[in-house]
Write a protein that holds these residues in place. Structure first.
Motif, PDB file in Angstrom:
ATOM      1  N   UNK A 170       9.320   0.564 -13.860  1.00  0.00           N
ATOM      2  CA  UNK A 170       9.720   1.770 -12.599  1.00  0.00           C
ATOM      3  C   UNK A 170       8.254   1.416 -11.687  1.00  0.00           C
ATOM      4  N   UNK A 171       8.596   2.018 -11.062  1.00  0.00           N
ATOM      5  CA  UNK A 171       6.713   2.340  -9.875  1.00  0.00           C
ATOM      6  C   UNK A 171       6.915   3.371 -10.234  1.00  0.00           C
ATOM      7  N   UNK A 172       5.226   4.160 -10.176  1.00  0.00           N
ATOM      8  CA  UNK A 172       4.749   5.484 -10.674  1.00  0.00           C
ATOM      9  C   UNK A 172       3.405   5.505  -9.808  1.00  0.00           C
ATOM     10  N   UNK A 173       3.482   6.616  -8.884  1.00  0.00           N
ATOM     11  CA  UNK A 173       2.195   6.894  -8.482  1.00  0.00           C
ATOM     12  C   UNK A 173       0.878   6.904  -9.457  1.00  0.00           C
ATOM     13  N   UNK A 174      -0.158   6.015  -8.548  1.00  0.00           N
ATOM     14  CA  UNK A 174      -1.254   5.738  -9.440  1.00  0.00           C
ATOM     15  C   UNK A 174      -2.268   7.079  -9.511  1.00  0.00           C
ATOM     16  N   UNK A 175      -2.450   6.709 -10.477  1.00  0.00           N
ATOM     17  CA  UNK A 175      -3.140   8.109 -10.822  1.00  0.00           C
ATOM     18  C   UNK A 175      -4.832   8.775  -9.904  1.00  0.00           C
ATOM     19  N   UNK A 176      -4.555   9.761  -9.932  1.00  0.00           N
ATOM     20  CA  UNK A 176      -5.940  10.397  -8.736  1.00  0.00           C
ATOM     21  C   UNK A 176      -6.734   9.867  -9.317  1.00  0.00           C
ATOM     22  N   UNK A 177      -7.286   9.879 -10.151  1.00  0.00           N
ATOM     23  CA  UNK A 177      -8.646   9.406 -10.225  1.00  0.00           C
ATOM     24  C   UNK A 177      -9.372   8.285  -9.800  1.00  0.00           C
ATOM     25  N   UNK A 178      -8.035   7.367  -9.775  1.00  0.00           N
ATOM     26  CA  UNK A 178      -8.551   5.920  -9.614  1.00  0.00           C
ATOM     27  C   UNK A 178      -7.690   5.649  -8.160  1.00  0.00           C
ATOM     28  N   UNK A 179      -7.144   6.690  -7.316  1.00  0.00           N
ATOM     29  CA  UNK A 179      -7.411   6.191  -5.685  1.00  0.00           C
ATOM     30  C   UNK A 179      -8.563   6.231  -4.883  1.00  0.00           C
ATOM     31  N   UNK A 180      -8.349   5.579  -4.765  1.00  0.00           N
ATOM     32  CA  UNK A 180      -9.355   5.426  -3.577  1.00  0.00           C
ATOM     33  C   UNK A 180      -9.865   6.186  -2.821  1.00  0.00           C
ATOM     34  N   UNK A 181     -11.223   7.123  -2.357  1.00  0.00           N
ATOM     35  CA  UNK A 181     -11.749   8.117  -1.526  1.00  0.00           C
ATOM     36  C   UNK A 181     -11.038   8.005   0.005  1.00  0.00           C
ATOM     37  N   UNK A 182     -10.883   6.979   0.710  1.00  0.00           N
ATOM     38  CA  UNK A 182     -10.556   6.705   2.289  1.00  0.00           C
ATOM     39  C   UNK A 182      -8.974   6.819   1.461  1.00  0.00           C
ATOM     40  N   UNK A 183      -7.957   7.072   1.024  1.00  0.00           N
ATOM     41  CA  UNK A 183      -6.627   7.238   0.660  1.00  0.00           C
ATOM     42  C   UNK A 183      -6.626   8.575   0.835  1.00  0.00           C
ATOM     43  N   UNK A 184      -7.674   9.494   0.169  1.00  0.00           N
ATOM     44  CA  UNK A 184      -7.290  10.843  -0.526  1.00  0.00           C
ATOM     45  C   UNK A 184      -7.969  12.154   0.561  1.00  0.00           C
ATOM     46  N   UNK A 185      -8.881  11.144   1.753  1.00  0.00           N
ATOM     47  CA  UNK A 185      -9.109  11.596   2.719  1.00  0.00           C
ATOM     48  C   UNK A 185      -7.644  11.453   4.097  1.00  0.00           C
ATOM     49  N   UNK A 186      -6.883  10.955   4.346  1.00  0.00           N
ATOM     50  CA  UNK A 186      -6.506  10.789   4.774  1.00  0.00           C
ATOM     51  C   UNK A 186      -5.120  10.742   4.940  1.00  0.00           C
TER      52      UNK A 186
END
Length: 689
Positions: free
Chosen positions: A175-191
């Motif tokens: 399957x596919x899954x969302x990447x774990x939050x601590x691995x997400x790029x800051x630009x992703x989280x801010x957008x």
């Protein structure tokens, strides 16, 4: 050194990549020169035993054909691209490096070294799926981010590895899954908004769709086509156990929601949901249990895939989807596949037409498939947040820090002491006296039938499986350990010949020879008194795993015959009525040495022990000496298999890899290794340091 790129060059690269994706087709099967094309297929038949015990209030009931699924998924791609252009200047342009990387993945080609699901899945994972993950992440999850970042990943780690670690854990499900939050790029989280942040946090361990790969073979393609037949049935026959005469157990599993704005056109049909499903074979008999009709002698779950049925395939994929709460299911047989939609409210599985994976256009279908899976998950997550608002953590993009140990003297005491105190508090009210234990073991010896049912997540047994004893109990309360009079199946049993075995939760890791569950054993005496005992049940479905489990029972039998102490008490080895599973029921320990943090240290890939008390060391070494005296070598002495029993003393478990009648050299080597292990050293440390 890369050359400078003009804006027009960047914009022109995206249509070129889309053309590559839209024209992508799966690799036809090819084999290395000199390799045989016909190979023995691995046994990946669906686990019908577990499928029998799925929640009946949410199990598959109807199948319907929906040819528009493919067109709806393609429309999602076109609509999403049009929406991005409407909101701004369209999707982000690609740099030459990014486009080249994604295009190269599309061109990934390798040999099919076998017709196994692993080979087909590997091609898919490393080609079209890897490319689509990047685009879907940027176009659906964080379209406002300044660059292409991957927020999805293709998961095949949790479903088994090669070589497999367990006979009950094949690599059949991806399957596919969302990447774990601590691995997400800051630009992703801010957008992204709070809903998407919450989904990244709360649903990062959840599958977004269910992908079942079957072996590349003619009979699996025939199964895929035979699914059309099930759409003509008013109700899909249930796969439940055939046991009759037992009370019907209610199902506490809550129903999850469908998407509020579905991306596919489902027919507006009215289904009659008044008749409860799964109660067809339950009869109210006084003091009588009926196992069911005799099992077929030639069709068992351990045969190759040729014995699978269309009903079994659909029940299995539906139950996999139910376990991971997914909406989209893909069944792939290499050359062909079908996309299915699980509708929770009506318990209906909608089937697409058969899709040929080797024809151009397959890439666009899977680009839309991933988009649809993400959009469906976000829709359902927003509904969940409306019903149960969850505050979003501010430090989403950081890995949680471990709490520092507090300075309080009481909290600095050893883990073992704290767990001893906790155990005494929790067990003071439920401790079984020796007289009750004697009664329990006397009854176990006289009751050859275990009524096994699950009460664990999506596994909710309405009716138990009837299991017969194939190996008797082993305990200090039992005087005879080598009986040959194993009982045979009868058409019915009295309740005084049965006991209840309820499996409540699975342990984290799957054992080498099967799945291990916490369970509760309960016996009702003639006077109505109930005696219960916490136990462990090890289940295995594959033939190789069953051989190892039977061997493990023989080892326990040898050890008990030689009066070896500090090994588990065995309540019996059982086989279900349909000959699908073996169950080994044994004493439950409190915790393993691996869980005793003050006694654990990592040395490379090896977990060593430290700070063991002399009494614990001497007790463990005495157990191993007694094993060797009984002509048994364990061969798997590690922290997970050294446990603290209910009486607070060490015990050795898990003898499925043990050897009977070993040489003196094997005994000497194991004892030398184990003494070093008890001292917190490796054999190399002992020899060279």
């Amino acid at each position: 050194m890369t050359s400078l790129q003009t804006p027009s060059t960047l914009l022109d690269s995206l249509p070129t990549l889309l053309e590559d994706i839209f024209s992508f087709s799966a690799l036809p099967p090819s084999y290395p020169a000199g390799e045989q094309k016909e190979r023995h297929l691995p046994g990946t038949t669906p686990f019908t035993f577990y499928d029998q015990h799925t929640s009946k209030s949410q199990s598959l009931k109807h199948v319907a054909l929906l040819p528009s699924i493919k067109d709806d998924i393609l429309r999602v791609v076109d609509d999403r691209l049009a929406e991005l252009r409407r909101l701004g200047e369209g999707p982000l342009p690609l740099t030459d490096a990014t486009r080249a990387n994604l295009s190269n993945k599309l061109k990934y080609r390798n040999f099919f070294f076998s017709p196994s699901p692993q080979s087909v899945a590997s091609q898919y994972a490393q080609s079209i799926s890897s490319t689509c993950l990047n685009l879907v992440s940027s176009w659906v999850i964080h379209p406002q981010a300044p660059k292409y970042y991957q927020s999805l990943w293709f998961d095949n780690e949790a479903k088994g590895q090669v070589p497999r670690q367990s006979f009950d854990d094949p690599m059949e499900h991806f399957s596919i899954r969302f990447i774990r939050p601590h691995k997400a790029h800051p630009n992703v989280l801010s957008s992204v908004d709070d809903d998407i942040k919450g989904a990244l946090l709360d649903w990062c361990a959840r599958d977004l769709f269910t992908f079942l790969f079957l072996p590349l073979a003619p009979h699996t393609e025939a199964l895929l086509r035979d699914l059309d037949r099930l759409a003509t049935l008013a109700v899909i026959p249930p796969p439940g156990p055939t046991t009759r005469g037992c009370p019907f157990h209610s199902d506490p599993t809550p129903t999850t929601c469908d998407a509020e704005n579905p991306l596919w056109s489902l027919p507006l049909e009215s289904r009659d949901e008044t008749a409860p499903y799964g109660q067809l074979d339950v009869e109210n008999h006084l003091d009588a249990i009926f196992p069911g009709p005799p099992p077929a002698s030639c069709l068992t779950e351990f045969e190759e895939m040729k014995n699978a049925t269309a009903e079994g395939i659909l029940h299995h994929v539906w139950n996999m989807s139910l376990k991971h709460d997914t909406t989209i299911i893909v069944i792939n047989t290499g050359h062909h596949e079908r996309i299915c939609i699980r509708h929770r409210a009506t318990r209906t599985l909608y089937l697409s037409d058969i899709i040929e994976t080797t024809k151009p256009g397959y890439g666009k279908i899977h680009l839309g498939l991933q988009m649809t899976a993400v959009l469906d998950a976000l829709d359902r997550y927003r509904q969940q947040r409306k019903e149960q608002p969850i505050p979003i953590q501010k430090s989403l993009g950081k890995r949680p820090r471990k709490e520092e140990p507090k300075a309080d003297l009481e909290l600095r005491r050893s883990m073992r002491h704290k767990m001893n105190v906790l155990y005494k508090v929790n067990s003071s009210s439920s401790k079984t006296s020796r007289s009750e234990k004697q009664i329990l073991w006397n009854e176990i010896e006289k009751r050859p039938i275990a009524l096994l049912r699950f009460c664990d997540g999506h596994l909710q047994s309405s009716v138990p499986s009837c299991c017969i004893q194939r190996g008797g109990p082993l305990s200090s309360f039992i005087t005879e350990f080598a009986r040959d009079d194993t009982p045979e199946w009868r058409s019915s049993y009295r309740t005084r010949e049965c006991f209840s075995l309820v499996l409540t939760s699975a342990y984290g890791d799957v054992g080498a020879s099967g799945k291990v569950f916490k369970a509760q054993l309960e016996i009702v005496l003639a006077n109505g008194q109930k005696i219960s005992q916490d136990v462990v049940a090890k289940l295995t479905t594959h033939e190789e795993g069953r051989k190892r489990m039977r061997h493990e029972y023989q080892v326990y039998q040898r050890l008990w015959q030689h009066n070896v102490k500090r090994i588990p008490e065995i309540y019996g080895l059982f086989q279900d009525h349909n000959d699908l599973v073996d169950v080994l029921v044994m004493e439950r320990a409190r915790f393993s040495f691996r869980q005793r943090e003050p006694w654990k240290q990592e040395k490379g890939n090896v977990t060593m022990l430290k700070e063991l008390t002399p009494s614990d060391k001497n007790a463990c070494i005495a157990i191993v000496k007694a094993m060797h005296k009984a002509d048994v070598v364990h061969r798997d002495l590690r922290p997970e298999n050294l446990v603290i029993a209910q009486d607070g003393k060490p015990m050795v478990i898990d003898f499925d890899q043990a050897s009977l009648n070993p040489s003196d050299h094997d005994k000497k080597n194991e004892m030398e290794y184990f003494r070093c292990f008890m001292d917190g050293k490796t054999v190399e440390d002992h020899l060279y340091g």
